[in-house]
Scaffold this active site. Sequence first.
Site, PDB file in Angstrom:
ATOM      1  N   LYS A   1     -53.144 -16.795  20.927  1.00 43.44           N
ATOM      2  CA  LYS A   1     -54.404 -17.539  21.121  1.00 43.44           C
ATOM      3  C   LYS A   1     -55.600 -16.596  21.189  1.00 43.44           C
ATOM      4  O   LYS A   1     -56.637 -16.860  20.593  1.00 43.44           O
ATOM      5  CB  LYS A   1     -54.275 -18.361  22.420  1.00 43.44           C
ATOM      6  CG  LYS A   1     -55.516 -19.120  22.820  1.00 43.44           C
ATOM      7  CD  LYS A   1     -55.169 -20.240  23.772  1.00 43.44           C
ATOM      8  CE  LYS A   1     -54.979 -19.779  25.211  1.00 43.44           C
ATOM      9  NZ  LYS A   1     -56.236 -19.394  25.881  1.00 43.44           N
ATOM     10  N   SER A   2     -55.460 -15.504  21.933  1.00 44.87           N
ATOM     11  CA  SER A   2     -56.578 -14.557  22.067  1.00 44.87           C
ATOM     12  C   SER A   2     -56.907 -13.912  20.721  1.00 44.87           C
ATOM     13  O   SER A   2     -58.075 -13.810  20.327  1.00 44.87           O
ATOM     14  CB  SER A   2     -56.203 -13.433  23.044  1.00 44.87           C
ATOM     15  OG  SER A   2     -56.128 -13.919  24.354  1.00 44.87           O
TER      16      SER A   2
ATOM     17  N   ARG B   1     -66.290 -23.649  34.582  1.00 41.47           N
ATOM     18  CA  ARG B   1     -65.963 -22.215  34.648  1.00 41.47           C
ATOM     19  C   ARG B   1     -67.224 -21.348  34.619  1.00 41.47           C
ATOM     20  O   ARG B   1     -68.210 -21.702  33.984  1.00 41.47           O
ATOM     21  CB  ARG B   1     -64.990 -21.861  33.505  1.00 41.47           C
ATOM     22  CG  ARG B   1     -63.671 -22.630  33.686  1.00 41.47           C
ATOM     23  CD  ARG B   1     -62.703 -22.393  32.568  1.00 41.47           C
ATOM     24  NE  ARG B   1     -62.210 -21.022  32.559  1.00 41.47           N
ATOM     25  CZ  ARG B   1     -61.370 -20.568  31.633  1.00 41.47           C
ATOM     26  NH1 ARG B   1     -60.946 -21.358  30.656  1.00 41.47           N
ATOM     27  NH2 ARG B   1     -60.961 -19.324  31.680  1.00 41.47           N
TER      28      ARG B   1
ATOM     29  N   ASP C   1     -52.293 -14.326  32.969  1.00 41.77           N
ATOM     30  CA  ASP C   1     -51.932 -15.628  32.395  1.00 41.77           C
ATOM     31  C   ASP C   1     -50.505 -16.041  32.737  1.00 41.77           C
ATOM     32  O   ASP C   1     -50.139 -17.208  32.562  1.00 41.77           O
ATOM     33  CB  ASP C   1     -52.128 -15.612  30.873  1.00 41.77           C
ATOM     34  CG  ASP C   1     -53.605 -15.634  30.510  1.00 41.77           C
ATOM     35  OD1 ASP C   1     -54.438 -15.969  31.369  1.00 41.77           O
ATOM     36  OD2 ASP C   1     -53.926 -15.318  29.349  1.00 41.77           O
TER      37      ASP C   1
ATOM     38  N   ARG D   1     -51.065 -24.111  30.897  1.00 42.55           N
ATOM     39  CA  ARG D   1     -50.032 -23.220  31.475  1.00 42.55           C
ATOM     40  C   ARG D   1     -49.349 -23.854  32.690  1.00 42.55           C
ATOM     41  O   ARG D   1     -48.204 -23.539  32.987  1.00 42.55           O
ATOM     42  CB  ARG D   1     -50.642 -21.864  31.819  1.00 42.55           C
ATOM     43  CG  ARG D   1     -51.130 -21.132  30.562  1.00 42.55           C
ATOM     44  CD  ARG D   1     -51.310 -19.653  30.790  1.00 42.55           C
ATOM     45  NE  ARG D   1     -52.244 -19.107  29.825  1.00 42.55           N
ATOM     46  CZ  ARG D   1     -51.964 -18.835  28.554  1.00 42.55           C
ATOM     47  NH1 ARG D   1     -50.748 -19.045  28.074  1.00 42.55           N
ATOM     48  NH2 ARG D   1     -52.892 -18.356  27.739  1.00 42.55           N
TER      49      ARG D   1
END
Length: 430
Positions: free
Chosen positions: A9-10, A112, A313, A386
């Site tokens: 994903k990153s 966020r 993560d 997650r």
Amino acid sequence: MRIRVPGDKSITQRALVFAALAEGESRLSGLLRAGDAASTATALRLLGAELGPLPRDGGDLKVPGLGLDGLSMPSVPLDLGNSGTGSRLLLGVLAGLPLTAEISGDESLRGRPMGRVTEPLSRMGARFEFLQEPNRLPLRVTGTHPLSPLEWESPVPSAQVKSALLLAGLTGGASVVLSEPRQSRDHTERMMELAGVTVVRHAVGQGWRIVVEDPPRRLEPLDFAVPGDPSSAAFLLALAALGGAGDGIEIEGVGLNPTRTAYLELFRRMGAGVESSVTGSEGAGEPSGTLVGTASSLKGVTVTPDEVPGVIDELPLIAVLAARAEGETTIRGAQELRHKESDRITTVVRNLRALGAEAEELADGLVIQGSDRPLAGKVITRGDHRIAMAFGVLGAVGGNRIGIDDPDAVEVSFPGFWDLLRAVRKDAAR
Ligand code: S3P
């Protein structure tokens, strides 16, 4: 059983951004085709990037780059959905361009913190107007070119902050010197090097320093294969450790960048049978290889503040494994977990307790008591992928009966997660 996991994903989101900004045609493969990557791709298209649909099954995507100054003013707000990475990378890109754009996201992303990015970007010369709450999305960014050089000590080890500032340096034509208290994942630095940028980086004490002086005015196009996401692979290794994958599992083509694989060491300390072997560099610049996981009996561990950035993560998953380990697990120095897709300290502790496990919330972490009594109940994911996957793994193993309120939350990073989980369980039962 031998499996693969979706693209990282990153790295996927960075590859899309770099390809859009390069001069010439990039060829990308292995891209994650999921919610977060789609949000970043859509935003780039609204900025004029010529990005075709994200291919299925990791096929090639050719991207004709527009150059560092080729993006154009969007006519509608950019909705980054759930993607913290996409929103922060694009804030950096836009800061160095003479454009105005509005950026927003879903409820989770709007909660966020953005000040950690907008404050240093403001010092470089970009302007930000918060449209609802200070330091939160939605916001309007007005970039400028050239930006002023930046020297910045980031108070948090955050790859998203670091990447935003480095990207602003590229589009804004400004030198950037930055330090972080611990090294965060270094995908942006590696990709900059592939694109022809000189990045000087080194350890300073416990921390890390990065210098990009006089960045070039053009980026080389990329020929890049995105490896599988090690953070996605972690869920399957955890399933194997808990005995849910029979003889074990072999995951091929996974990214093994050392700034991402510290969780393997932590799994081992818990007693999990995991092995890794680097077999190649599936995208030059990013090591990749095979991970093997086998059933093991687990014991509690202490995760220290120093270790947190490298396993950030995977901490929800480690907490869930800890509920099935012998003894106590303590995680400290992990206050950053409160700023993820959900407040992961509260979400994990509440859910573990709701299932009958013993867990305690600390301001900067959590304490979990392991046990082998069956766990049962309903998990409230708070839309956090997650959380859904960590508890999904717990629910897939012997004796537990766990419902997940929002199984579709996995779509932002790991489409096909539930099918893969079922397939591994079925194979193990044969
Ligand atoms: C990411 C960096 C980390 C990580 C996130 C992805 C990235 O966030 O938790 O899942 O792609 O740069 P922070 O930069 O906020 O630590």
